[in-house]
Enzyme design. Sequence first.
Site, PDB file in Angstrom:
ATOM      1  N   HIS A  47     -32.756 -12.646  18.447  1.00 17.94           N
ATOM      2  CA  HIS A  47     -32.670 -12.051  17.370  1.00 17.94           C
ATOM      3  C   HIS A  47     -31.249 -11.382  17.110  1.00 17.94           C
ATOM      4  O   HIS A  47     -30.646 -11.324  18.086  1.00 17.94           O
ATOM      5  CB  HIS A  47     -33.628 -10.661  16.756  1.00 17.94           C
ATOM      6  CG  HIS A  47     -33.631  -9.581  17.964  1.00 17.94           C
ATOM      7  ND1 HIS A  47     -34.457  -9.527  19.143  1.00 17.94           N
ATOM      8  CD2 HIS A  47     -32.828  -8.682  18.273  1.00 17.94           C
ATOM      9  CE1 HIS A  47     -34.329  -8.683  19.818  1.00 17.94           C
ATOM     10  NE2 HIS A  47     -33.239  -8.055  19.430  1.00 17.94           N
TER      11      HIS A  47
HETATM   12  C1  T46 Z   1     -32.575  -5.830  21.329  1.00 16.78           C
HETATM   13  C2  T46 Z   1     -32.712  -6.259  22.809  1.00 16.78           C
HETATM   14  C3  T46 Z   1     -31.875  -5.820  23.696  1.00 16.78           C
HETATM   15  C4  T46 Z   1     -40.457  -0.498  19.554  1.00 16.78           C
HETATM   16  O1  T46 Z   1     -41.480   0.121  19.352  1.00 16.78           O
HETATM   17  N1  T46 Z   1     -39.370   0.538  19.815  1.00 16.78           N
HETATM   18  C5  T46 Z   1     -38.237   0.311  20.093  1.00 16.78           C
HETATM   19  O2  T46 Z   1     -37.241   0.955  20.074  1.00 16.78           O
HETATM   20  C6  T46 Z   1     -37.922  -1.082  20.555  1.00 16.78           C
HETATM   21  C7  T46 Z   1     -36.577  -1.659  21.125  1.00 16.78           C
HETATM   22  C8  T46 Z   1     -39.109  -2.015  20.747  1.00 16.78           C
HETATM   23  N2  T46 Z   1     -40.252  -1.357  20.271  1.00 16.78           N
HETATM   24  C9  T46 Z   1     -41.463  -2.277  20.165  1.00 16.78           C
HETATM   25  C10 T46 Z   1     -41.530  -3.439  19.370  1.00 16.78           C
HETATM   26  C11 T46 Z   1     -42.345  -4.507  20.000  1.00 16.78           C
HETATM   27  O3  T46 Z   1     -43.638  -4.144  19.675  1.00 16.78           O
HETATM   28  O4  T46 Z   1     -41.392  -2.923  21.635  1.00 16.78           O
HETATM   29  C12 T46 Z   1     -41.906  -3.993  21.504  1.00 16.78           C
HETATM   30  C13 T46 Z   1     -40.973  -5.234  22.192  1.00 16.78           C
HETATM   31  O5  T46 Z   1     -39.685  -5.195  21.361  1.00 16.78           O
HETATM   32  P1  T46 Z   1     -38.885  -6.710  21.213  1.00 16.78           P
HETATM   33  O6  T46 Z   1     -39.890  -7.815  21.142  1.00 16.78           O
HETATM   34  O7  T46 Z   1     -37.951  -6.349  19.885  1.00 16.78           O
HETATM   35  O8  T46 Z   1     -38.107  -6.599  22.688  1.00 16.78           O
HETATM   36  P2  T46 Z   1     -36.649  -7.653  22.807  1.00 16.78           P
HETATM   37  O9  T46 Z   1     -36.835  -7.624  24.426  1.00 16.78           O
HETATM   38  O10 T46 Z   1     -37.204  -8.885  22.330  1.00 16.78           O
HETATM   39  O11 T46 Z   1     -35.495  -6.730  22.275  1.00 16.78           O
HETATM   40  C14 T46 Z   1     -35.135  -5.492  22.415  1.00 16.78           C
HETATM   41  C15 T46 Z   1     -34.719  -4.776  20.980  1.00 16.78           C
HETATM   42  O12 T46 Z   1     -35.749  -4.867  20.447  1.00 16.78           O
HETATM   43  C16 T46 Z   1     -33.566  -5.465  20.469  1.00 16.78           C
HETATM   44  O13 T46 Z   1     -33.184  -4.394  19.369  1.00 16.78           O
HETATM   45  O14 T46 Z   1     -31.299  -5.877  21.007  1.00 16.78           O
HETATM   46  O15 T46 Z   1     -34.195  -5.749  23.248  1.00 16.78           O
END
Ligand code: T46
Length: 134
Positions: A47
């Site tokens: 993303h």
């Molecule tokens: C990014 C990369 C480097 C939350 O509830 N709060 C938060 O602050 C974050 C970051 C995530 N979440 C929840 C949302 C999802 O249910 O944690 C779960 C995993 O998040 P996500 O699938 O977005 O994780 P990544 O590793 O794909 O991405 C993350 C960050 O979301 C993103 O901003 O730049 O790490």
Amino acid sequence: MQFYKFIPHGDERGQLVAIEALKDIPFEVKRVYYIYDTKEGVRRGFHAHKNLEQILVCVHGSCKIHLDNGTQTEEVFLNKPDEGLYITSDTWREMYDFSPDAVLLVLASEHYNESDYIRNYDEFLKYVGESKNG
Ligand code: T46
């Protein structure tokens, strides 16, 4: 892509790194999160953001980051607890090749907001294309 180098305050007891907002990094920190216990072969991210600055520090172990600004891609290896990778909003990012002991610490300029995410690659290309053309 830009790196920030932090000063390790080392002595006979070990190391300590301090990161101060607007001093060691270019934004106020509103959120901190970290990624750990990542399973083998996992690739995450996929993303970009509309309005978010972040500093990524692999405080333990190692991982790789794929960055894409819509025209150029880069692969970055992170394995130093005193080095931060600065990522601006309109950058597509994927994180991969996590070592089993990797802890990826992220300092973010905004609170969590799902509507800030661009999760579709074609939409991302359109978004950066429109940004460049004003
Ligand atoms: C990014 C990369 C480097 C939350 O509830 N709060 C938060 O602050 C974050 C970051 C995530 N979440 C929840 C949302 C999802 O249910 O944690 C779960 C995993 O998040 P996500 O699938 O977005 O994780 P990544 O590793 O794909 O991405 C993350 C960050 O979301 C993103 O901003 O730049 O790490």
